[in-house]
Enzyme design. Structure first.
Site, PDB file in Angstrom:
ATOM      1  N   CYS A  20       1.234   6.529  12.785  1.00 23.80           N
ATOM      2  CA  CYS A  20       1.124   5.629  13.939  1.00 23.80           C
ATOM      3  C   CYS A  20       1.323   6.414  15.220  1.00 23.80           C
ATOM      4  O   CYS A  20       0.727   6.118  16.243  1.00 23.80           O
ATOM      5  CB  CYS A  20       2.174   4.527  13.859  1.00 23.80           C
TER       6      CYS A  20
ATOM      7  N   THR B  55      -3.609 -19.343   4.341  1.00 23.92           N
ATOM      8  CA  THR B  55      -4.005 -19.402   2.939  1.00 23.92           C
ATOM      9  C   THR B  55      -3.606 -18.092   2.273  1.00 23.92           C
ATOM     10  O   THR B  55      -3.886 -17.019   2.808  1.00 23.92           O
ATOM     11  CB  THR B  55      -5.525 -19.612   2.839  1.00 23.92           C
TER      12      THR B  55
ATOM     13  N   HIS C 211       0.800  -1.232   0.000  1.00 31.81           N
ATOM     14  CA  HIS C 211       0.000   0.000   0.000  1.00 31.81           C
ATOM     15  C   HIS C 211       0.836   1.287   0.000  1.00 31.81           C
ATOM     16  O   HIS C 211       0.288   2.378  -0.109  1.00 31.81           O
ATOM     17  CB  HIS C 211      -1.020   0.001   1.148  1.00 31.81           C
TER      18      HIS C 211
HETATM   19  C1  LIG Z   1       4.239   1.890   6.502  1.00 37.09           C
HETATM   20  C2  LIG Z   1       5.530   1.394   6.991  1.00 37.09           C
HETATM   21  C3  LIG Z   1       5.635   0.137   7.614  1.00 37.09           C
HETATM   22  C4  LIG Z   1       4.436  -0.724   7.914  1.00 37.09           C
HETATM   23  O1  LIG Z   1       3.820  -1.250   6.785  1.00 37.09           O
HETATM   24  P1  LIG Z   1       2.294  -1.763   6.922  1.00 37.09           P
HETATM   25  O2  LIG Z   1       2.050  -2.520   5.668  1.00 37.09           O
HETATM   26  O3  LIG Z   1       1.444  -0.541   7.050  1.00 37.09           O
HETATM   27  O4  LIG Z   1       2.235  -2.630   8.132  1.00 37.09           O
HETATM   28  C5  LIG Z   1       6.886  -0.306   7.991  1.00 37.09           C
HETATM   29  N1  LIG Z   1       7.975   0.452   7.794  1.00 37.09           N
HETATM   30  C6  LIG Z   1       7.918   1.653   7.202  1.00 37.09           C
HETATM   31  C7  LIG Z   1       9.169   2.429   6.985  1.00 37.09           C
HETATM   32  C8  LIG Z   1       6.703   2.171   6.796  1.00 37.09           C
HETATM   33  O5  LIG Z   1       6.645   3.375   6.236  1.00 37.09           O
END
Ligand SMILES: *Cc1c(COP(=O)(O)O)cnc(C)c1O
Length: 391
Positions: free
Chosen positions: A327, A238, A202
């Protein structure tokens, strides 16, 4: 105007990636582990193709070095805990930096409660870690070094290739969280010389809830998720075929358009930085000036104002942005990254991250540059601290 400038938090799903996902919700709904009938075999074959595609996109030598996960956080947790537990007879020491994503930092803190020692390296005022620092921290107990490729808050791009060389010289496993780097800088695991690398769909216009961990052949790692024999017995569950299809397609597109997209983002980024500096006094760009900065990241601290108040007023003007990391927002603690680069708490609190994307237009950047100075001025007018400065 509706402006999305939070691409470091997440990105919009690419239309082609969505199209690539759809068949796995409809026609090819089989379980990739069910080999006794056609729709299962079709799923299995499709999964192989997707793994092949991801492996190619990151320069992995072998298809089976790519392991699909449920997120970037899972890939990071697996790398840290899986290596720690698989190698605990060799040693119990881990090296990381103070500006890692919480997926890494909190996994390390967890391990500290279970008998492991962790060195959290300082960074300089721009967020850089040096290979020399890493080398100096290595002991005969060191089993893992994990340093992020690019920082999600201030955009610092770390010297990963050089750190990988140090790790190799001392025979220590090296992992990098490349979640923010993919799609913005070239990522080739062989060229970088890393043993493990995390990615998350994402962040490069793929779907949410799917990621991958590259694990070089020969690296011993314990499971994080126990259960069935999926992912060569290393990660049960899965397979999320549609999600993986979307990730593979989004990654292909990101790699194909890398130079074009990076050049566009950089242009938007620099226009934004200049506009903010020219129009707002008492501001500070956090992270590197140009060299060593992610092409899509802008992070400013504005003295005498509060990050959350800026976000609220930007939202009233239909501008989506972030104060530090998504976060961390919601908590009252200032960003650990801004503290690590040496900002005093009160300045760290007045920070704003604007992250542009391939679709960001000059009009959108100019709209932000038009709206933001008024917002900052209005907030400063309400601040007793700023009153003293004015005098
Ligand atoms: C967004 C991010 C994550 C976490 O990825 P998710 O798929 O949202 O759990 C980990 N490390 C960095 C540097 C990020 O920017």
């Amino acid at each position: 105007m509706d402006v999305y400038m939070d691409n470091n938090a997440t990105t919009a799903l690419n239309k082609e990636a969505l199209d690539a996902m759809m068949p796995y919700y409809t026609d090819i709904y089989g379980n990739a582990s069910s080999k006794f009938y056609r729709v299962g075999r079709d799923a299995e074959q499709a999964l192989y193709k997707m793994r092949e595609s991801v492996a190619k996109s990151i320069g992995a030598a072998n298809v089976n070095e790519v392991y699909f996960t449920g997120s970037g956080c899972e890939a990071d947790n697996w790398a840290v805990k899986g290596i720690a537990y698989a190698n605990k007879r060799k040693g119990n020491h881990i090296i990381t930096s103070k500006i890692e994503h919480h997926a890494i930092l909190n996994a390390c803190e967890y391990l500290e409660k279970h008998g492991f020692d962790v060195t959290y390296l300082d960074v300089d005022e721009h967020g850089f870690v040096t290979p020399e620092q890493v080398e100096a921290a290595i002991t005969d107990k060191t089993i893992l070094i994990t340093i992020m490729t690019a920082n999600n808050e201030i955009g610092t791009i770390e010297p990963i290739k050089e750190i990988a060389e140090v790790a190799k010289k001392h025979k220590v496993i090296f992992h990098t969280d490349a979640v923010q780097a993919i799609g913005h800088i070239k990522i080739d695991v062989k060229e970088l010389g890393v043993d493990m690398l995390s990615l998350s769909a994402h962040k490069f216009h793929g779907p949410k809830g799917v990621g991958a961990l590259y694990i070089k052949n020969g690296i011993r790692i314990d499971n994080l998720i126990h259960g069935g024999g999926q992912e060569r017995g290393k990660r049960a569950a899965t397979e999320n075929l549609a999600g993986i299809a979307g990730m593979a397609k989004a990654l292909e597109i990101a790699v194909k358009n890398l130079d074009k997209n990076a050049a566009h983002c950089k242009k938007m980024r620099d226009r934004l930085i200049k506009g903010i500096r020219d129009n707002i006094p008492y501001c500070r760009l956090n992270g590197p000036e140009d060299e060593g900065r992610l092409c899509n990241n802008v992070n400013f601290s504005f003295q005498y104002v509060e990050g959350e108040s800026i976000l609220m007023m930007l939202d009233m003007n239909n501008i989506a942005a972030s104060s530090g990391s998504a976060c961390a927002s919601g908590s009252l603690d200032p960003s650990h990254v801004l503290i690590a680069i040496g900002l005093p708490h009160e300045i760290a609190h007045g920070s704003l991250r604007l992250s542009v994307g391939e679709d960001t237009t000059e009009e959108e950047v100019d709209y932000v540059i038009e709206v933001l100075p008024t917002i900052i001025q209005r907030l400063r007018d309400m601040s007793p601290l700023y009153e003293d400065v004015e005098k």
